[in-house]
Design a protein around this motif. Structure first.
Motif, PDB file in Angstrom:
ATOM      1  N   LYS A 172       0.799  -1.228   0.000  1.00 40.20           N
ATOM      2  CA  LYS A 172       0.000   0.000   0.000  1.00 40.20           C
ATOM      3  C   LYS A 172       0.833   1.280   0.000  1.00 40.20           C
ATOM      4  CE  LYS A 172      -3.898  -2.229   2.271  1.00 40.20           C
ATOM      5  NZ  LYS A 172      -4.758  -2.329   3.458  1.00 40.20           N
ATOM      6  N   ALA A 173       2.132   1.136  -0.227  1.00 39.08           N
ATOM      7  CA  ALA A 173       3.017   2.310  -0.152  1.00 39.08           C
ATOM      8  C   ALA A 173       2.519   3.469  -1.011  1.00 39.08           C
ATOM      9  CB  ALA A 173       4.436   1.914  -0.552  1.00 39.08           C
ATOM     10  N   HIS A 174       1.862   3.151  -2.144  1.00 32.43           N
ATOM     11  CA  HIS A 174       1.386   4.219  -3.034  1.00 32.43           C
ATOM     12  C   HIS A 174       0.264   5.047  -2.400  1.00 32.43           C
ATOM     13  CE1 HIS A 174      -0.978   0.587  -3.723  1.00 32.43           C
ATOM     14  NE2 HIS A 174      -1.962   1.346  -4.140  1.00 32.43           N
ATOM     15  N   LEU A 175      -0.310   4.536  -1.312  1.00 31.16           N
ATOM     16  CA  LEU A 175      -1.375   5.306  -0.647  1.00 31.16           C
ATOM     17  C   LEU A 175      -0.805   6.306   0.354  1.00 31.16           C
ATOM     18  CD1 LEU A 175      -3.946   2.455   0.057  1.00 31.16           C
ATOM     19  CD2 LEU A 175      -3.906   4.063  -1.857  1.00 31.16           C
ATOM     20  N   PHE A 176       0.486   6.180   0.627  1.00 30.89           N
ATOM     21  CA  PHE A 176       1.114   7.105   1.566  1.00 30.89           C
ATOM     22  C   PHE A 176       1.331   8.460   0.895  1.00 30.89           C
ATOM     23  CE2 PHE A 176       5.208   8.986   3.003  1.00 30.89           C
ATOM     24  CZ  PHE A 176       4.795   9.368   4.261  1.00 30.89           C
ATOM     25  N   ASN A 177       0.992   9.514   1.630  1.00 30.27           N
ATOM     26  CA  ASN A 177       1.154  10.860   1.096  1.00 30.27           C
ATOM     27  C   ASN A 177       1.944  11.690   2.108  1.00 30.27           C
ATOM     28  OD1 ASN A 177       0.903  13.485   0.284  1.00 30.27           O
ATOM     29  ND2 ASN A 177      -1.272  13.344  -0.222  1.00 30.27           N
ATOM     30  N   SER A 178       3.194  11.980   1.754  1.00 29.84           N
ATOM     31  CA  SER A 178       4.056  12.638   2.740  1.00 29.84           C
ATOM     32  C   SER A 178       3.605  14.066   3.048  1.00 29.84           C
ATOM     33  CB  SER A 178       5.515  12.630   2.264  1.00 29.84           C
ATOM     34  OG  SER A 178       5.596  13.247   1.001  1.00 29.84           O
ATOM     35  N   ASP A 179       2.749  14.634   2.186  1.00 31.30           N
ATOM     36  CA  ASP A 179       2.221  15.970   2.491  1.00 31.30           C
ATOM     37  C   ASP A 179       1.244  15.918   3.661  1.00 31.30           C
ATOM     38  OD1 ASP A 179       3.647  16.948   0.432  1.00 31.30           O
ATOM     39  OD2 ASP A 179       1.974  17.057  -0.981  1.00 31.30           O
ATOM     40  N   LYS A 180       0.657  14.740   3.879  1.00 34.81           N
ATOM     41  CA  LYS A 180      -0.415  14.653   4.866  1.00 34.81           C
ATOM     42  C   LYS A 180       0.034  14.165   6.227  1.00 34.81           C
ATOM     43  CE  LYS A 180      -4.491  14.472   1.988  1.00 34.81           C
ATOM     44  NZ  LYS A 180      -5.540  13.631   1.414  1.00 34.81           N
ATOM     45  N   GLY A 181       1.282  13.701   6.326  1.00 31.69           N
ATOM     46  CA  GLY A 181       1.728  13.247   7.630  1.00 31.69           C
ATOM     47  C   GLY A 181       3.002  12.448   7.558  1.00 31.69           C
ATOM     48  N   ALA A 182       3.538  12.151   8.740  1.00 36.02           N
ATOM     49  CA  ALA A 182       4.817  11.443   8.809  1.00 36.02           C
ATOM     50  C   ALA A 182       4.663   9.978   8.445  1.00 36.02           C
ATOM     51  CB  ALA A 182       5.382  11.572  10.221  1.00 36.02           C
ATOM     52  N   ALA A 183       5.753   9.388   7.980  1.00 38.31           N
ATOM     53  CA  ALA A 183       5.768   7.966   7.659  1.00 38.31           C
ATOM     54  C   ALA A 183       5.463   7.135   8.904  1.00 38.31           C
ATOM     55  CB  ALA A 183       7.118   7.569   7.081  1.00 38.31           C
ATOM     56  N   THR A 184       5.987   7.582  10.044  1.00 36.74           N
ATOM     57  CA  THR A 184       5.747   6.837  11.281  1.00 36.74           C
ATOM     58  C   THR A 184       4.252   6.779  11.605  1.00 36.74           C
ATOM     59  OG1 THR A 184       6.365   8.914  12.364  1.00 36.74           O
ATOM     60  CG2 THR A 184       7.945   7.127  12.468  1.00 36.74           C
ATOM     61  N   THR A 185       3.535   7.882  11.361  1.00 31.15           N
ATOM     62  CA  THR A 185       2.099   7.909  11.631  1.00 31.15           C
ATOM     63  C   THR A 185       1.383   6.897  10.741  1.00 31.15           C
ATOM     64  OG1 THR A 185       2.330  10.268  12.046  1.00 31.15           O
ATOM     65  CG2 THR A 185       0.096   9.422  11.864  1.00 31.15           C
ATOM     66  N   TRP A 186       1.798   6.865   9.476  1.00 32.38           N
ATOM     67  CA  TRP A 186       1.156   5.974   8.510  1.00 32.38           C
ATOM     68  C   TRP A 186       1.390   4.500   8.867  1.00 32.38           C
ATOM     69  CZ3 TRP A 186       2.714   2.785   4.243  1.00 32.38           C
ATOM     70  CH2 TRP A 186       1.673   2.497   3.335  1.00 32.38           C
ATOM     71  N   VAL A 187       2.633   4.168   9.177  1.00 30.05           N
ATOM     72  CA  VAL A 187       2.955   2.775   9.522  1.00 30.05           C
ATOM     73  C   VAL A 187       2.282   2.398  10.842  1.00 30.05           C
ATOM     74  CG1 VAL A 187       4.794   1.141  10.085  1.00 30.05           C
ATOM     75  CG2 VAL A 187       5.126   2.793   8.248  1.00 30.05           C
ATOM     76  N   TYR A 188       2.240   3.345  11.779  1.00 32.00           N
ATOM     77  CA  TYR A 188       1.573   3.075  13.051  1.00 32.00           C
ATOM     78  C   TYR A 188       0.109   2.724  12.820  1.00 32.00           C
ATOM     79  CZ  TYR A 188      -0.600   3.729  17.577  1.00 32.00           C
ATOM     80  OH  TYR A 188      -1.333   3.521  18.712  1.00 32.00           O
ATOM     81  N   THR A 189      -0.546   3.487  11.936  1.00 31.36           N
ATOM     82  CA  THR A 189      -1.951   3.253  11.637  1.00 31.36           C
ATOM     83  C   THR A 189      -2.157   1.838  11.090  1.00 31.36           C
ATOM     84  OG1 THR A 189      -2.137   5.581  11.107  1.00 31.36           O
ATOM     85  CG2 THR A 189      -3.911   4.196  10.365  1.00 31.36           C
ATOM     86  N   ILE A 190      -1.268   1.444  10.189  1.00 35.96           N
ATOM     87  CA  ILE A 190      -1.378   0.094   9.623  1.00 35.96           C
ATOM     88  C   ILE A 190      -1.186  -0.964  10.706  1.00 35.96           C
ATOM     89  CG2 ILE A 190      -0.245  -1.565   8.091  1.00 35.96           C
ATOM     90  CD1 ILE A 190       0.232   0.702   6.151  1.00 35.96           C
ATOM     91  N   MET A 191      -0.172  -0.757  11.552  1.00 30.57           N
ATOM     92  CA  MET A 191       0.097  -1.718  12.621  1.00 30.57           C
ATOM     93  C   MET A 191      -1.074  -1.798  13.596  1.00 30.57           C
ATOM     94  SD  MET A 191       2.990  -1.542  15.618  1.00 30.57           S
ATOM     95  CE  MET A 191       2.207  -0.121  16.370  1.00 30.57           C
ATOM     96  N   ARG A 192      -1.606  -0.632  13.968  1.00 29.71           N
ATOM     97  CA  ARG A 192      -2.737  -0.601  14.893  1.00 29.71           C
ATOM     98  C   ARG A 192      -3.935  -1.348  14.299  1.00 29.71           C
ATOM     99  NH1 ARG A 192      -5.276   4.279  15.500  1.00 29.71           N
ATOM    100  NH2 ARG A 192      -5.492   4.024  13.251  1.00 29.71           N
ATOM    101  N   ASN A 193      -4.198  -1.133  13.008  1.00 25.60           N
ATOM    102  CA  ASN A 193      -5.333  -1.792  12.373  1.00 25.60           C
ATOM    103  C   ASN A 193      -5.150  -3.312  12.298  1.00 25.60           C
ATOM    104  OD1 ASN A 193      -6.180   0.814  12.083  1.00 25.60           O
ATOM    105  ND2 ASN A 193      -6.589   0.694   9.892  1.00 25.60           N
TER     106      ASN A 193
END
Lengths: 203, 232
Positions: free
Chosen positions: A81-102
């Motif tokens: 899902k890396a293509h869904l990451f948008n660095s303008d909208k937040g940090a990479a850590t936030t994105w990976v955390y969200t995936i891990m939490r889910n």
């Protein structure tokens, strides 16, 4: 709009400063995975995140196999899902955390409620942030305006503002990067923000 | 304007993924309608993520060079990193094909679109008592029960308390109780110390989560206690 203005410079030094996260580097790796399916970049991401995810997962699952599954699931979602990451909208850590939490949420639910309904992506959508399309459109326009005002600042202040807000560098990282005392970074940031505020006016 | 919001502690548990699905969905629905809480959640997520990932390896044994392996491959908690990476990177990127089908429910001839957080939940058939209709949402959370509660115009729930907690989230319409009027998006969390008697003049649809039966407190309504478990 590409805003990682300082990311090229920072990528040269790939050493982790202890206890600090090199956000621009993580973003670059994620972008490399998204755009080029870059396995080397993914290996770097894996080495950064996997041990941390494993440690967190072990605190939630007593079973070693389940903790390993969280690592496997989370990182394979990062790859896919890396293509869904948008660095303008937040940090990479936030994105990976969200995936891990889910992943963790769905697995715990499977164990505790015997339900395989995978509700996490409905509760915490990954694909888009929670703000609507209209908001991001406005933000985009506002960014443009902000950038033009920003360009009127003295170069020294611009550097600090761009590094701090667009490249997600900490004040400490900026101090190291620009070889300036931390106090100077702080005061430049304060000065710049004061000017920006005046320029943009109170809305 | 929305006046009732989830407490900070609840938002924190939500971001950590430590609430049951019922309450997590409640907060997600509220946040969709409440920019303030949306912003708080975004900020909290960012902070919690950074805290989780910024700690350096406290356990040097998590990543070790595998001594038995002359190729010097690294392992993670007994797993081989190169194998895991090779395995994962075989997969194709996932397509953005997941459609969210908007679910809707109908009470008293009126149709309501359900929020995204409920899209994949199983909603049972409606049971009716007078102006109240209630559909259970099947989440298998033991004593925690989740429902959609529809109050037709002029209806209400007799004065009651709860044995545990009761979350009422207004999805459509309005209702009022002793403490005032509630509107769409209000997130009302009550515990057993509260008594209330909600009435809906124009009708409403609520998402409710409770972990104990209602307990009616006044006069003749006490006769209703056997059906307290019905409503929530």
């Amino acid at each position: 709009m590409q805003t990682n203005l300082l990311s090229k410079a920072t990528s040269d030094k790939s050493n982790y400063m202890s206890n600090k996260i090199n956000h621009p580097e993580l973003c670059q790796w994620l972008d490399a995975v998204a755009i080029k399916r870059d396995k080397q970049a993914f290996t770097q991401l894996f080495k950064f995140f996997a041990p941390k995810i494993l440690r967190i997962a072990r605190s939630k699952f007593p079973n070693e196999a389940q903790a390993n599954e969280v690592v496997q699931e989370t990182l394979s979602n990062v790859w896919r899902k890396a293509h869904l990451f948008n660095s303008d909208k937040g940090a990479a850590t936030t994105w990976v955390y969200t995936i891990m939490r889910n992943v963790t949420f769905d697995m715990l639910r499977k164990i505790q409620s015997n339900k395989e309904d995978n509700l996490s992506d409905d509760i915490w959508p990954i694909a888009e942030t929670m703000s609507s399309e209209d908001d991001s459109f406005n933000d985009h326009l506002e960014n443009k305006q902000l950038l033009s005002v920003l360009e009127q600042l003295p170069e020294a202040q611009q550097q600090v503002v761009k590094g701090f807000y667009f490249s997600d560098m900490s004040q400490e990282q900026l101090a190291t990067h620009l070889a300036l005392p931390l106090g100077t970074i702080k005061s430049r940031l304060r000065l710049a923000l004061g000017k920006l505020k005046a320029q943009l006016g109170d809305k | 304007m929305i006046k009732h919001h989830p407490k900070f502690e609840l938002l924190e548990l939500f971001v950590n993924g430590e609430l049951p699905a019922s309450l997590s969905a409640g907060i997600a629905i509220h946040a969709e309608m409440c920019p303030k809480c949306q912003e708080k959640i975004a900020l909290l997520t960012e902070q919690i993520a950074a805290v989780n990932f910024e700690k350096e390896l406290s356990d040097p044994f998590l990543i070790t060079d595998d001594i038995d392996d002359f190729s010097g491959e690294e392992s993670l908690g007994g797993l081989n990193i190169d194998d895991m990476v090779a395995n994962i990177t075989q997969a194709q990127p996932s397509q953005n094909t997941k459609l969210t089908i908007n679910k809707s429910v109908t009470y008293q001839g009126k149709s309501y679109a359900l929020p995204r957080a409920l899209a994949n939940m199983e909603v049972g058939k409606a049971a009716n008592i007078g102006k109240l209709s209630r559909s259970r949402i099947q989440l298998n959370e033991n004593e925690v029960r989740t429902s959609l509660l529809h109050i037709a115009p002029g209806g209400g729930v007799p004065e009651h308390t709860h044995k545990g907690f009761e979350l009422t989230l207004l999805l459509e319409g309005t209702f009022s109780d002793e403490d005032g009027e509630y509107i769409k998006g209000d997130f009302i969390m009550l515990d057993s110390s509260h008594q209330h008697h909600p009435i809906s003049k124009n009708g409403c649809l609520c998402y409710t989560v409770a972990n104990g039966a209602l307990h009616f407190t006044q006069g003749i309504n006490k006769l209703l206690n056997p059906i307290g478990a019905f409503i929530y």
